[in-house]
Motif scaffolding. Sequence first.
Motif, PDB file in Angstrom:
ATOM      1  N   ASN A 150       0.848  -1.190   0.000  1.00  0.00           N
ATOM      2  CA  ASN A 150       0.000   0.000   0.000  1.00  0.00           C
ATOM      3  C   ASN A 150       0.887   1.244   0.000  1.00  0.00           C
ATOM      4  O   ASN A 150       1.771   1.383   0.857  1.00  0.00           O
ATOM      5  N   THR A 175      -2.734  -8.529   0.334  1.00  0.00           N
ATOM      6  CA  THR A 175      -2.224  -8.814  -1.012  1.00  0.00           C
ATOM      7  C   THR A 175      -1.552 -10.172  -1.116  1.00  0.00           C
ATOM      8  O   THR A 175      -1.168 -10.584  -2.212  1.00  0.00           O
ATOM      9  N   THR A 205     -13.410  -7.033  -0.679  1.00  0.00           N
ATOM     10  CA  THR A 205     -12.150  -6.864   0.051  1.00  0.00           C
ATOM     11  C   THR A 205     -12.360  -5.889   1.205  1.00  0.00           C
ATOM     12  O   THR A 205     -13.214  -4.999   1.145  1.00  0.00           O
TER      13      THR A 205
END
Length: 429
Positions: free
Chosen positions: A76, A400, A411
Amino acid sequence: MADAPDLAAALIAENFSRDAGGVLQVGGLPLTDLAEKFGTPLFVYDAATMRRTYRALCAAVAGFAEVDFSVKANPNPAVIRVFREEGAGAEIASGAEFEAALKAGVAPEKILFAGPGKGTADLDRVVAGGIGEIHLENREEMVRVAAAAERHGVTVRVALRINPGATAQGGAMRMGGKPSPFGFDEEAMDAAIDAVEAMPRLRLVGLHLFAGTQGLKAETLLGQWAYGLGLAARIAQRTGRALETIDLGGGLGIPYFSGEAALDLGAIRAGLPDLIATLRADPRLAGARVVLEPGRYLAGPAGLYVARVLAVKDSRGSRFVITDGGMHHHLAASGNLGQIVKRDFPLAAGVEGPEAPRAATAVVGPLCTPLDMLARAAPLPPLAEGDLVAVLQSGAYGLTASPTGFLSHPTPAEVLVEGGRAEMIRARG
């Protein structure tokens, strides 16, 4: 840390807290409020914990190595940005991770590209983008990088990833001393050096060594690093040039299971003088940038995976807590990401008093498979519909690294807490 409740309690005391009512706090914010605002399941990351962990590691290895962030652990951009603000470069393993690092503000010359299967499109992207270094892992890749350099009219800085001999292996997941898809075997190193030296568009500047992961013993890591310095000296001798980079990999572990102790940074620090002396004594190595690039160690302790209880049932003497989160978001916690013997990550209730009675509890998710189990016998207080359960050590290899498309559940959101504020850094769904 003799048992699981002690591990969970110790991790909460170190990285989070509870208020007087037993509500778990992240950066001073009640977990119950975060779950209400952003929904569940939810990943929450505490930036202050990331910064504290990064600074402690940098202080421990000061004078020997710099510390970069391995993006694969948590790609991220908001997480990468925290470490970039602390001074870290980035180690990537794909073109998409290159883009994430750039989005986080990492300068391209501070990015290293590793991985055994770099494709032409990714290589073109990073070469055009001015990447700092590409770590070569096989002959075909060597040719592809040279071709990309030719297309873009540049010379590319490269390092050789070496699969070391048996004496260098270590860590919970051993990545040296055996057949491996990663890097050139040590016994083939001289031939690989000569092949790179014959390609005018490639400039061999360094070594990449990654002998193991999830290492919790300082002496193991120090031994691997010493071995890496020896390999680096051999490369410099073969090329007749001083090395510019010595990447000793990551591999620093964090405790997940009962009986595991955290890596002793004091022992790491105490073992560095001999390594520093080795560098200074060899003019071919003295000017090299030595880099460590952990991911799990830096991001893991800062994260919680939060799920809400949907139902509680007893089945033939066993208690099951069914939640809205599971292996589709956190494969590692389910034990299906590399574990041979499945053991429970440390779990905690979102609200729990200090004297709450605990009982062995199976925590399962909503998927139609018996693999969807976040804990098999976690010691938890009585829980009911609507309560929260948090999986600790969840800042790395979470969303991930999981099969998010399985059964098509949305998600979870990802949230970064810093300075008393919570920022959504990935929207739910």
